[in-house]
Scaffold this motif. Structure first.
Motif, PDB file in Angstrom:
ATOM      1  N   HIS A   8      -9.314   4.300   0.011  1.00  0.00           N
ATOM      2  CA  HIS A   8      -8.290   3.280  -0.188  1.00  0.00           C
ATOM      3  C   HIS A   8      -7.242   3.408   0.912  1.00  0.00           C
ATOM      4  O   HIS A   8      -7.031   4.483   1.457  1.00  0.00           O
ATOM      5  N   SER A   9      -6.585   2.292   1.233  1.00  0.00           N
ATOM      6  CA  SER A   9      -5.519   2.334   2.237  1.00  0.00           C
ATOM      7  C   SER A   9      -4.313   1.530   1.760  1.00  0.00           C
ATOM      8  O   SER A   9      -4.421   0.681   0.874  1.00  0.00           O
ATOM      9  N   TYR A  10      -3.178   1.827   2.383  1.00  0.00           N
ATOM     10  CA  TYR A  10      -1.915   1.167   2.033  1.00  0.00           C
ATOM     11  C   TYR A  10      -1.086   1.086   3.307  1.00  0.00           C
ATOM     12  O   TYR A  10      -0.998   2.048   4.067  1.00  0.00           O
ATOM     13  N   GLN A  11      -0.481  -0.097   3.568  1.00  0.00           N
ATOM     14  CA  GLN A  11       0.362  -0.281   4.754  1.00  0.00           C
ATOM     15  C   GLN A  11       1.765  -0.663   4.344  1.00  0.00           C
ATOM     16  O   GLN A  11       1.965  -1.376   3.360  1.00  0.00           O
ATOM     17  N   GLU A  12       2.724  -0.214   5.150  1.00  0.00           N
ATOM     18  CA  GLU A  12       4.116  -0.565   4.899  1.00  0.00           C
ATOM     19  C   GLU A  12       4.878  -0.494   6.220  1.00  0.00           C
ATOM     20  O   GLU A  12       4.602   0.369   7.061  1.00  0.00           O
ATOM     21  N   GLU A  13       5.840  -1.410   6.396  1.00  0.00           N
ATOM     22  CA  GLU A  13       6.725  -1.340   7.556  1.00  0.00           C
ATOM     23  C   GLU A  13       8.087  -0.851   7.070  1.00  0.00           C
ATOM     24  O   GLU A  13       8.653  -1.404   6.128  1.00  0.00           O
ATOM     25  N   GLN A  22      -4.215   6.298   4.500  1.00  0.00           N
ATOM     26  CA  GLN A  22      -5.623   6.198   4.142  1.00  0.00           C
ATOM     27  C   GLN A  22      -6.002   7.424   3.317  1.00  0.00           C
ATOM     28  O   GLN A  22      -5.754   8.555   3.731  1.00  0.00           O
ATOM     29  N   ALA A  23      -6.590   7.186   2.163  1.00  0.00           N
ATOM     30  CA  ALA A  23      -6.999   8.269   1.271  1.00  0.00           C
ATOM     31  C   ALA A  23      -8.509   8.215   1.082  1.00  0.00           C
ATOM     32  O   ALA A  23      -9.077   7.143   0.862  1.00  0.00           O
TER      33      ALA A  23
END
Length: 196
Positions: A8-13, A22-23
């Protein structure tokens, strides 16, 4: 403890810096270096990471100030109750300094978000057992195996019945051993197999 069932992945600014967490599942500590290399982005400012696999763990700040990236990622893994997991948080620097507190919150927060949203399941501790079951009780015992949430790894038949190899949830071991022993009047029991 929980484990990931899919990457799974997660993006944030955050203040013009872009973070990508990324996990992935880490079945064995020896695979960590290869997974970190696969998930890292060469042209990014930093590829910070942490992993935990049973009793082993490691983390890296990858050039960020000491304690601002790897340790907060590892803390997120521990706080969310995960095992056998590796997280890489990649940062593309956006020109605004975040400070040590801001970096720790950014890296730890992204790691927490990726784990909270990732598909996962509870890790059930299991033990591998083997034993012989007579044909007269085999069907009934297979029902009991299923009821216990155990997995039948293999079965080999002989003239009297079948040799069974099972992966049994630890809390169900005594019940299955007792069921087989009672059905065979103590003639057959389940024994733990040392896989080391």
């Amino acid at each position: 403890m929980r484990i990931l069932t899919a990457a799974h992945s997660y993006q944030e600014e955050i203040r013009k810096s872009r973070f990508l967490a990324q996990a992935v599942h880490l079945p064995a500590a020896e695979q960590a270096a290869d997974l970190i290399a696969q998930l890292s982005t060469a042209h990014a400012s930093h590829n910070c990471w942490a992993w935990r696999c049973t009793e082993q763990y490691r983390f890296s700040d990858d050039g960020e100030p000491g304690g601002t990236a790897g340790r907060p990622i590892l803390a997120a893994i521990e706080n969310q109750g995960f095992d056998q997991v590796l997280i890489v948080v990649t940062r593309w620097y956006g020109g605004i300094q975040l400070g040590t507190g801001g970096l720790a919150r950014a890296y730890g927060g992204c790691a927490t978000q990726v784990l909270q949203n990732a598909p996962s399941k509870i890790l059930v501790p299991r033990t591998t057992l083997a034993g012989h079951c007579p044909y007269t009780y085999l069907d009934v015992f297979k029902v009991r195996i299923a009821e216990a949430g155990a997995v039948l790894n293999s079965e080999e038949f002989d003239a009297e019945g079948a040799w069974l190899n099972l992966s049994v949830p630890d809390e169900e071991i005594a019940g299955l051993q007792d069921a087989l022993s009672q059905a065979t009047r103590g003639a057959s029991t389940l024994q733990e197999i040392d896989l080391a």
